[in-house]
Scaffold this motif. Structure first.
Motif, PDB file in Angstrom:
ATOM      1  N   VAL A 274       0.714  -1.068   0.072  1.00 26.89           N
ATOM      2  CA  VAL A 274       0.006   0.127  -0.059  1.00 26.89           C
ATOM      3  C   VAL A 274       0.776   1.321  -0.028  1.00 26.89           C
ATOM      4  CG1 VAL A 274      -1.489   1.466   1.203  1.00 26.89           C
ATOM      5  CG2 VAL A 274      -1.847  -1.207   1.343  1.00 26.89           C
ATOM      6  N   MET A 275       0.655   2.047  -1.025  1.00 27.80           N
ATOM      7  CA  MET A 275       1.444   3.205  -1.294  1.00 27.80           C
ATOM      8  C   MET A 275       0.641   4.396  -1.049  1.00 27.80           C
ATOM      9  SD  MET A 275       4.598   1.992  -3.926  1.00 27.80           S
ATOM     10  CE  MET A 275       5.372   0.594  -3.523  1.00 27.80           C
ATOM     11  N   VAL A 276      -0.469   4.545  -1.768  1.00 29.72           N
ATOM     12  CA  VAL A 276      -1.203   5.633  -2.282  1.00 29.72           C
ATOM     13  C   VAL A 276      -2.864   5.292  -1.708  1.00 29.72           C
ATOM     14  CG1 VAL A 276      -2.055   7.549  -3.856  1.00 29.72           C
ATOM     15  CG2 VAL A 276       0.285   6.456  -3.862  1.00 29.72           C
ATOM     16  N   ALA A 277      -3.524   6.139  -1.071  1.00 31.54           N
ATOM     17  CA  ALA A 277      -4.942   5.906  -0.856  1.00 31.54           C
ATOM     18  C   ALA A 277      -5.663   6.284  -2.233  1.00 31.54           C
ATOM     19  CB  ALA A 277      -5.151   6.748   0.379  1.00 31.54           C
ATOM     20  N   LYS A 278      -7.017   5.905  -1.959  1.00 34.16           N
ATOM     21  CA  LYS A 278      -7.929   5.952  -3.239  1.00 34.16           C
ATOM     22  C   LYS A 278      -7.828   7.721  -3.533  1.00 34.16           C
ATOM     23  CE  LYS A 278      -9.993   3.195  -4.897  1.00 34.16           C
ATOM     24  NZ  LYS A 278      -9.703   2.481  -5.812  1.00 34.16           N
ATOM     25  N   SER A 279      -7.796   8.531  -2.261  1.00 34.30           N
ATOM     26  CA  SER A 279      -7.815   9.772  -2.576  1.00 34.30           C
ATOM     27  C   SER A 279      -6.745  10.434  -3.018  1.00 34.30           C
ATOM     28  CB  SER A 279      -8.155  10.322  -1.045  1.00 34.30           C
ATOM     29  OG  SER A 279      -7.180  10.111  -0.166  1.00 34.30           O
ATOM     30  N   GLY A 280      -5.709   9.764  -3.148  1.00 30.32           N
ATOM     31  CA  GLY A 280      -4.398  10.248  -3.708  1.00 30.32           C
ATOM     32  C   GLY A 280      -3.466  10.490  -2.633  1.00 30.32           C
ATOM     33  N   ASP A 281      -3.685  10.335  -1.393  1.00 30.08           N
ATOM     34  CA  ASP A 281      -2.748  10.594  -0.312  1.00 30.08           C
ATOM     35  C   ASP A 281      -1.715   9.354  -0.297  1.00 30.08           C
ATOM     36  OD1 ASP A 281      -4.027  13.079   0.950  1.00 30.08           O
ATOM     37  OD2 ASP A 281      -5.839  11.671   0.715  1.00 30.08           O
TER      38      ASP A 281
ATOM     39  N   GLU B 180      14.109  -4.771   0.405  1.00 29.01           N
ATOM     40  CA  GLU B 180      15.074  -5.834   0.635  1.00 29.01           C
ATOM     41  C   GLU B 180      14.788  -6.636   1.698  1.00 29.01           C
ATOM     42  OE1 GLU B 180      18.866  -4.718   3.527  1.00 29.01           O
ATOM     43  OE2 GLU B 180      18.112  -3.037   2.302  1.00 29.01           O
ATOM     44  N   ALA B 181      13.839  -6.288   2.634  1.00 28.82           N
ATOM     45  CA  ALA B 181      13.635  -7.110   3.849  1.00 28.82           C
ATOM     46  C   ALA B 181      12.204  -7.897   3.752  1.00 28.82           C
ATOM     47  CB  ALA B 181      13.502  -6.375   5.024  1.00 28.82           C
ATOM     48  N   LEU B 182      11.014  -7.120   3.353  1.00 27.00           N
ATOM     49  CA  LEU B 182       9.746  -7.749   3.436  1.00 27.00           C
ATOM     50  C   LEU B 182       9.475  -8.650   2.187  1.00 27.00           C
ATOM     51  CD1 LEU B 182       7.565  -7.750   5.374  1.00 27.00           C
ATOM     52  CD2 LEU B 182       6.574  -5.765   4.140  1.00 27.00           C
ATOM     53  N   LEU B 183       9.660  -8.290   0.909  1.00 28.69           N
ATOM     54  CA  LEU B 183       9.432  -9.245  -0.165  1.00 28.69           C
ATOM     55  C   LEU B 183      10.011 -10.491  -0.038  1.00 28.69           C
ATOM     56  CD1 LEU B 183       9.586  -6.622  -3.395  1.00 28.69           C
ATOM     57  CD2 LEU B 183       7.601  -7.214  -1.680  1.00 28.69           C
ATOM     58  N   PRO B 184      11.335 -10.792   0.473  1.00 32.45           N
ATOM     59  CA  PRO B 184      11.793 -11.993   0.747  1.00 32.45           C
ATOM     60  C   PRO B 184      10.759 -12.910   1.844  1.00 32.45           C
ATOM     61  CG  PRO B 184      13.610 -10.612   0.651  1.00 32.45           C
ATOM     62  CD  PRO B 184      12.343  -9.867   0.737  1.00 32.45           C
ATOM     63  N   GLN B 185      10.078 -12.246   2.465  1.00 31.00           N
ATOM     64  CA  GLN B 185       9.074 -13.190   3.470  1.00 31.00           C
ATOM     65  C   GLN B 185       7.711 -13.156   2.976  1.00 31.00           C
ATOM     66  OE1 GLN B 185      10.524 -14.040   6.347  1.00 31.00           O
ATOM     67  NE2 GLN B 185      12.370 -12.603   5.728  1.00 31.00           N
ATOM     68  N   SER B 186       7.740 -12.832   1.505  1.00 31.58           N
ATOM     69  CA  SER B 186       6.361 -12.756   1.015  1.00 31.58           C
ATOM     70  C   SER B 186       6.124 -14.060   0.183  1.00 31.58           C
ATOM     71  CB  SER B 186       5.959 -11.524   0.316  1.00 31.58           C
ATOM     72  OG  SER B 186       5.893 -10.393   1.234  1.00 31.58           O
ATOM     73  N   PHE B 187       4.831 -14.559   0.459  1.00 30.35           N
ATOM     74  CA  PHE B 187       4.314 -15.705  -0.527  1.00 30.35           C
ATOM     75  C   PHE B 187       3.875 -15.158  -1.659  1.00 30.35           C
ATOM     76  CE2 PHE B 187       1.104 -18.696  -1.933  1.00 30.35           C
ATOM     77  CZ  PHE B 187       1.875 -19.782  -2.140  1.00 30.35           C
ATOM     78  N   MET B 188       3.098 -14.005  -1.590  1.00 37.93           N
ATOM     79  CA  MET B 188       2.829 -13.424  -2.714  1.00 37.93           C
ATOM     80  C   MET B 188       2.621 -11.792  -2.584  1.00 37.93           C
ATOM     81  SD  MET B 188      -1.553 -13.763  -4.260  1.00 37.93           S
ATOM     82  CE  MET B 188      -1.280 -15.248  -4.905  1.00 37.93           C
ATOM     83  N   ILE B 189       2.768 -11.056  -3.740  1.00 35.65           N
ATOM     84  CA  ILE B 189       2.833  -9.776  -3.636  1.00 35.65           C
ATOM     85  C   ILE B 189       1.472  -9.278  -4.701  1.00 35.65           C
ATOM     86  CG2 ILE B 189       5.051  -9.309  -2.930  1.00 35.65           C
ATOM     87  CD1 ILE B 189       5.541  -8.454  -5.771  1.00 35.65           C
ATOM     88  N   THR B 190       0.847  -8.206  -4.289  1.00 35.19           N
ATOM     89  CA  THR B 190      -0.384  -7.855  -5.130  1.00 35.19           C
ATOM     90  C   THR B 190      -0.363  -6.385  -5.366  1.00 35.19           C
ATOM     91  OG1 THR B 190      -1.714  -7.281  -3.069  1.00 35.19           O
ATOM     92  CG2 THR B 190      -1.807  -9.808  -3.532  1.00 35.19           C
ATOM     93  N   PRO B 191       0.875  -5.894  -6.134  1.00 34.70           N
ATOM     94  CA  PRO B 191       0.636  -4.401  -6.451  1.00 34.70           C
ATOM     95  C   PRO B 191      -0.270  -4.315  -7.569  1.00 34.70           C
ATOM     96  CG  PRO B 191       2.361  -5.580  -7.519  1.00 34.70           C
ATOM     97  CD  PRO B 191       1.966  -6.616  -6.615  1.00 34.70           C
ATOM     98  N   ASN B 192      -0.899  -2.985  -7.508  1.00 34.19           N
ATOM     99  CA  ASN B 192      -1.384  -2.359  -8.456  1.00 34.19           C
ATOM    100  C   ASN B 192      -0.191  -1.846  -9.554  1.00 34.19           C
ATOM    101  OD1 ASN B 192      -0.904   0.129  -7.637  1.00 34.19           O
ATOM    102  ND2 ASN B 192      -2.772   0.310  -6.455  1.00 34.19           N
TER     103      ASN B 192
ATOM    104  N   TRP C  67       4.537 -16.175  -5.548  1.00 32.23           N
ATOM    105  CA  TRP C  67       3.684 -15.622  -6.706  1.00 32.23           C
ATOM    106  C   TRP C  67       3.435 -14.196  -6.709  1.00 32.23           C
ATOM    107  CZ3 TRP C  67       0.342 -18.839  -9.591  1.00 32.23           C
ATOM    108  CH2 TRP C  67       0.598 -20.307  -9.406  1.00 32.23           C
ATOM    109  N   VAL C  68       3.141 -13.417  -8.023  1.00 34.82           N
ATOM    110  CA  VAL C  68       2.856 -12.064  -8.096  1.00 34.82           C
ATOM    111  C   VAL C  68       1.549 -12.002  -8.731  1.00 34.82           C
ATOM    112  CG1 VAL C  68       3.519 -10.118  -9.582  1.00 34.82           C
ATOM    113  CG2 VAL C  68       5.250 -11.598  -8.661  1.00 34.82           C
ATOM    114  N   LEU C  69       0.470 -11.199  -7.923  1.00 30.21           N
ATOM    115  CA  LEU C  69      -0.587 -10.813  -8.598  1.00 30.21           C
ATOM    116  C   LEU C  69      -0.743  -9.520  -9.150  1.00 30.21           C
ATOM    117  CD1 LEU C  69      -3.474 -11.752  -9.538  1.00 30.21           C
ATOM    118  CD2 LEU C  69      -4.205 -10.919  -7.110  1.00 30.21           C
ATOM    119  N   LEU C  70      -0.459  -8.952 -10.458  1.00 35.35           N
ATOM    120  CA  LEU C  70      -0.263  -7.697 -10.963  1.00 35.35           C
ATOM    121  C   LEU C  70      -1.957  -7.413 -10.988  1.00 35.35           C
ATOM    122  CD1 LEU C  70       1.287  -5.151 -11.598  1.00 35.35           C
ATOM    123  CD2 LEU C  70       2.009  -6.186 -13.724  1.00 35.35           C
ATOM    124  N   LYS C  71      -2.270  -6.282 -10.606  1.00 35.80           N
ATOM    125  CA  LYS C  71      -3.510  -5.801 -10.991  1.00 35.80           C
ATOM    126  C   LYS C  71      -3.678  -4.622 -11.887  1.00 35.80           C
ATOM    127  CE  LYS C  71      -3.604  -4.918  -6.510  1.00 35.80           C
ATOM    128  NZ  LYS C  71      -4.022  -4.586  -5.221  1.00 35.80           N
TER     129      LYS C  71
END
Length: 281
Positions: free
Chosen positions: A109-116, A129-141, A178-182
């Motif tokens: 999560v980087m930006v809210a629906k409002s743009g903030d 560096e630290a969190l993606l190696p712990q992730s089974f799946m990432i779900t970026p837009n 896994w990557v789920l690219l939205k």
């Protein structure tokens, strides 16, 4: 003997309007048959129109929340949402590694629906560096994918293919990830998401629904996947099945969103669309 529902935890921010963050995640877990736990990584002053403030609790207390919960509750999956700062990202990554957390679904999560903006710029490098190696799946837009890859956001499904491949290269190559690219930011009457494990690239199309009430769609989808992954484990193509079912749930929640009347901006999706009509009837 009937198995108890899986325990699933959200580590994310709190949106007081209930459309996103921990509150939305708990609703999603509950709607999909999982027992929801929540760890607060950030507090926001937020409604359907804007984010007017963000408060980050002390990192030591965040670590205490994680340690205390994981010491007692057997967790089947973890959903990560708004983490806010580099220190928070580092602390979460450290504790997840310590406990060997299963099925970590990371929604960057980087930006809210409002743009903030909801993630500090210096936290992106720590997340990679630290969190993606712990992730089974990432779900970026698509905008989040652009930030992670340090390039402009994909502007076509063809460009999404290359972005999904590069994002998968950022995850551990020696194990299932896994990557789920939205693709919701692309124009058109159809939305195409891509699910990729480094081998199979699966196109997941769906119709674009006409409503302004889409606040928290990313939170809802990632938490739905986290709720369903342990429930599909052992089945045929369990990850693909969990993602397909999660997308179906979200589409129904979006389609039912206009039945709610929450705020004057981008309202929430209807997390309990399958339950409330029966109660009202």
């Amino acid at each position: 003997m009937t198995r108890p529902p899986p325990n699933v935890v959200s580590i994310a921010g709190v949106d007081p309007s209930g459309g996103a963050g921990v509150l939305a995640d708990i609703k999603t877990f509950s709607a999909l048959g999982a027992y929801g736990c929540g760890i607060v990584a950030a507090l926001t002053a937020q409604n359907t129109q804007a984010v007017t403030g963000v408060h980050t609790p002390p990192v030591a207390f965040l670590r205490l929340q994680i340690d205390t919960l994981f010491a007692d509750v057997e967790l089947a999956a973890v959903k990560l949402g708004m983490l806010g700062t580099a220190d928070v990202v580092a602390a979460v990554a450290d504790r997840l590694a310590h406990f060997g957390a299963p099925f970590v679904v990371c929604d960057p999560v980087m930006v809210a629906k409002s743009g903030d903006h909801l993630l500090a710029k210096n936290a992106v490098a720590m997340l990679i560096e630290a969190l993606l190696p712990q992730s089974f799946m990432i779900t970026p837009n698509l905008p989040e994918a652009g930030v992670l890859l340090e390039q402009r956001a994909p502007e076509s499904v063809k460009e999404m293919y290359r972005a999904a491949e590069r994002l998968r290269d950022m995850l551990p190559l020696s194990s299932e990830r896994w990557v789920l690219l939205k693709g919701g930011h692309l124009p058109g009457a159809e939305v195409v998401d891509l699910l990729f494990d480094g081998d199979r690239m699966i196109e997941l199309p769906s119709p674009r629904l006409d409503t302004k009430n889409t606040h928290g769609t990313g939170c809802t989808l990632s938490s739905a996947i986290a709720a369903l992954l342990p429930q599909h484990a052992g089945g045929l193509r369990p990850v693909e099945a969990a993602v397909r079912d999660a997308r179906h749930y979200l589409l129904r929640a979006i389609a039912s969103a206009d039945a709610l009347a929450v705020g004057r901006g981008h309202g929430p999706v209807h997390h309990f669309h399958a339950v409330w009509p029966r109660q009202q009837a």
